[in-house]
Design an enzyme around this catalytic site. Structure first.
Site, PDB file in Angstrom:
ATOM      1  N   LYS A 179       0.817  -1.211   0.000  1.00 35.81           N
ATOM      2  CA  LYS A 179       0.000   0.000   0.000  1.00 35.81           C
ATOM      3  C   LYS A 179       0.856   1.269   0.000  1.00 35.81           C
ATOM      4  O   LYS A 179       0.359   2.344  -0.306  1.00 35.81           O
ATOM      5  CB  LYS A 179      -0.952  -0.022   1.187  1.00 35.81           C
ATOM      6  CG  LYS A 179      -1.885  -1.242   1.120  1.00 35.81           C
ATOM      7  CD  LYS A 179      -3.306  -0.882   1.365  1.00 35.81           C
ATOM      8  CE  LYS A 179      -4.299  -1.964   0.961  1.00 35.81           C
ATOM      9  NZ  LYS A 179      -4.042  -3.306   1.506  1.00 35.81           N
TER      10      LYS A 179
HETATM   11  C1  LIG Z   1      -4.598  -4.429   0.970  1.00 34.54           C
HETATM   12  C2  LIG Z   1      -3.841  -5.704   0.962  1.00 34.54           C
HETATM   13  C3  LIG Z   1      -4.161  -6.758   0.076  1.00 34.54           C
HETATM   14  C4  LIG Z   1      -5.345  -6.707  -0.854  1.00 34.54           C
HETATM   15  O1  LIG Z   1      -5.157  -5.769  -1.885  1.00 34.54           O
HETATM   16  P1  LIG Z   1      -6.438  -5.278  -2.735  1.00 34.54           P
HETATM   17  O2  LIG Z   1      -5.915  -4.217  -3.607  1.00 34.54           O
HETATM   18  O3  LIG Z   1      -7.425  -4.794  -1.722  1.00 34.54           O
HETATM   19  O4  LIG Z   1      -6.944  -6.461  -3.487  1.00 34.54           O
HETATM   20  C5  LIG Z   1      -3.371  -7.891   0.089  1.00 34.54           C
HETATM   21  N1  LIG Z   1      -2.332  -8.011   0.949  1.00 34.54           N
HETATM   22  C6  LIG Z   1      -2.002  -7.023   1.820  1.00 34.54           C
HETATM   23  C7  LIG Z   1      -0.879  -7.257   2.744  1.00 34.54           C
HETATM   24  C8  LIG Z   1      -2.732  -5.839   1.847  1.00 34.54           C
HETATM   25  O5  LIG Z   1      -2.398  -4.875   2.716  1.00 34.54           O
END
Ligand SMILES: *Cc1c(COP(=O)(O)O)cnc(C)c1O
Length: 415
Positions: free
Chosen positions: A99
């Protein structure tokens, strides 16, 4: 360069408008009206990223160079596990999850637009995990932006809480005496509250197009490192924002074999891919909690980018249980010595099931040290914390308790 329209309408807006609005006024999500062909030139992650983003937003962001070098200032390594299987580690940013790509880039874009407009905003986020810390860290210290985070007191892990409450310029952490649903309700109510109309609240969640564009970059980079036009990308998925980034890269001309969407027990998308009449389901709590999404919001966007038949050709889906996730962590560690976090472990299990030949790139979305309890449950020991995480315990913290009610939040936002 593309303009953006809502998934529910036809009016076109600039990138700036789409970014600052987040959600379209009609409730839809912004999608590009066209996709520019990708220019693959460059030999580092930063230089390739610059040339890709140049095609998308170069007319509106004039200092892309400094945005990219400042926001994406961490390595994106590819780790071979043998037999054509590779892990793309997306967790080397400051908060140790993928993120950071979206949050850090979007923060800088927003700050530049606000500066030109002479406007200030307050970003309000309800969080139970990775998004909150990535947004807090990514937006901290950006001019004209302040961040207010709400998290359920006592309901996030010790590591997660520490990541949320370390003191950062322009960021306030509020520990809500309630659960995550209370936090979400307070944020929703605040957006609708006439008493807060002058505060200029905005959100920074995964539906913002500004978070999706940077999520194309590591697909392009991994294909470059593997020197292959035939990579199968396996993506640990929840809200489908990461996957949508890959689909945008592909529509922009990145050649690849396809995608494997790896979900936990929240399996709406795999069900949709295998039959036409799947419906959203209530969210279920799992060990890979950042993927606990019963109704993925980016599904609406994905559908508008790809007709269902084409989606089913390009993307395959798998659902993995908690038991299988723990088993996957053990198997991968025994076979290759690789320590995967629970989200990455879901993806590694999905790959094992489909038994695909040729180059496979598994996106690793979080560092295992963010989930010491689960690693201990699977393997009997706790992962070593990287310096970035260890030093959090030395830093000053700042957190304000708040009652689970709009009046309490309103009070705090006005001070
Ligand atoms: C947010 C997140 C996901 C999922 O990603 P999306 O874009 O919501 O599909 C997977 N793994 C981790 C560690 C995350 O923080």
């Amino acid at each position: 360069m593309p303009r953006y329209r809502s998934t529910r309408g036809a009016d076109l807006v600039s990138f700036e408008e789409a970014l600052l609005r987040g959600l379209a006024p009609d409730g839809g999500l912004y999608v590009p009206d066209s996709v520019p062909p990708i220019d693959f030139s460059g030999d580092s992650f930063q230089s390739i990223s610059r040339s890709v983003l140049e095609q998308w937003v170069g007319d509106e962001i004039t200092d892309l160079d400094s945005v990219v070098t400042d926001a994406l200032n961490f390595p994106v390594p590819l780790v071979p596990l043998g037999g054509g299987l590779h892990v793309v580690e997306l967790f080397h940013g400051p908060t140790l999850s993928f993120k950071d790509f979206g949050a850090r880039t979007m923060a800088r874009w927003m700050s530049r637009f606000l500066d030109t407009r002479g406007e200030d905003v307050t970003i309000l986020v309800a969080t139970s995990g990775d998004t909150g810390s990535a947004v807090a860290d990514g937006f901290a210290g950006q001019e004209r932006i302040r961040v207010v985070l709400l998290y359920p007191k006592g309901k996030v892990s010790p590591v997660q809480e520490r990541q949320l409450i370390v003191k950062r310029p322009g960021v306030r952490a509020l520990a809500v005496e309630g659960d995550f649903d209370d936090c979400q309700r307070m944020v929703k109510d605040a957006f609708l509250d006439p008493g807060l109309a002058d505060v200029n609240l905005t959100s920074a969640n995964s539906i913002n197009i500004g978070r999706l564009l940077p999520q194309m970059l590591y697909y392009v980079w991994a294909a470059h490192l593997l020197a292959s036009k035939d990579v199968l990308f396996c993506v640990p998925s929840g809200n489908l924002g990461n996957l949508t980034g890959g689909v945008l890269a592909h529509l922009s001309g990145l050649p690849l074999r396809g995608f494997l969407a790896a979900h936990n027990a929240n399996d709406f998308f795999p069900r949709f891919l295998s039959k036409a009449d799947a419906a959203f389901a209530p969210t279920r709590a799992t060990l890979s909690n950042a993927m606990d999404v019963g109704a993925p919001s980016n599904f609406e966007r994905l559908k508008s980018l790809l007709p269902a038949a084409q989606m089913r050709e390009l993307i395959r889906g798998e659902s993995v249980s908690d038991e299988q996730t723990l088993e996957s962590m053990r198997r991968v560690y025994e076979e290759s010595g690789y320590l995967a976090d629970p989200h990455t472990a879901v993806a590694l299990e999905a790959v094992r099931r489909v038994n695909a030949p040729g180059p496979v790139a598994v996106l690793s979305t979080a560092h295992p040290a963010k989930f010491p309890e689960t690693v201990r449950e699977a393997l009997g020991f706790e992962p070593e914390a990287p310096v970035r995480l260890a030093e959090l315990w030395e830093r000053e913290v700042e957190v304000e308790p708040v009652a689970p009610a709009l009046e309490a939040l309103r009070e705090l936002l006005r001070t």
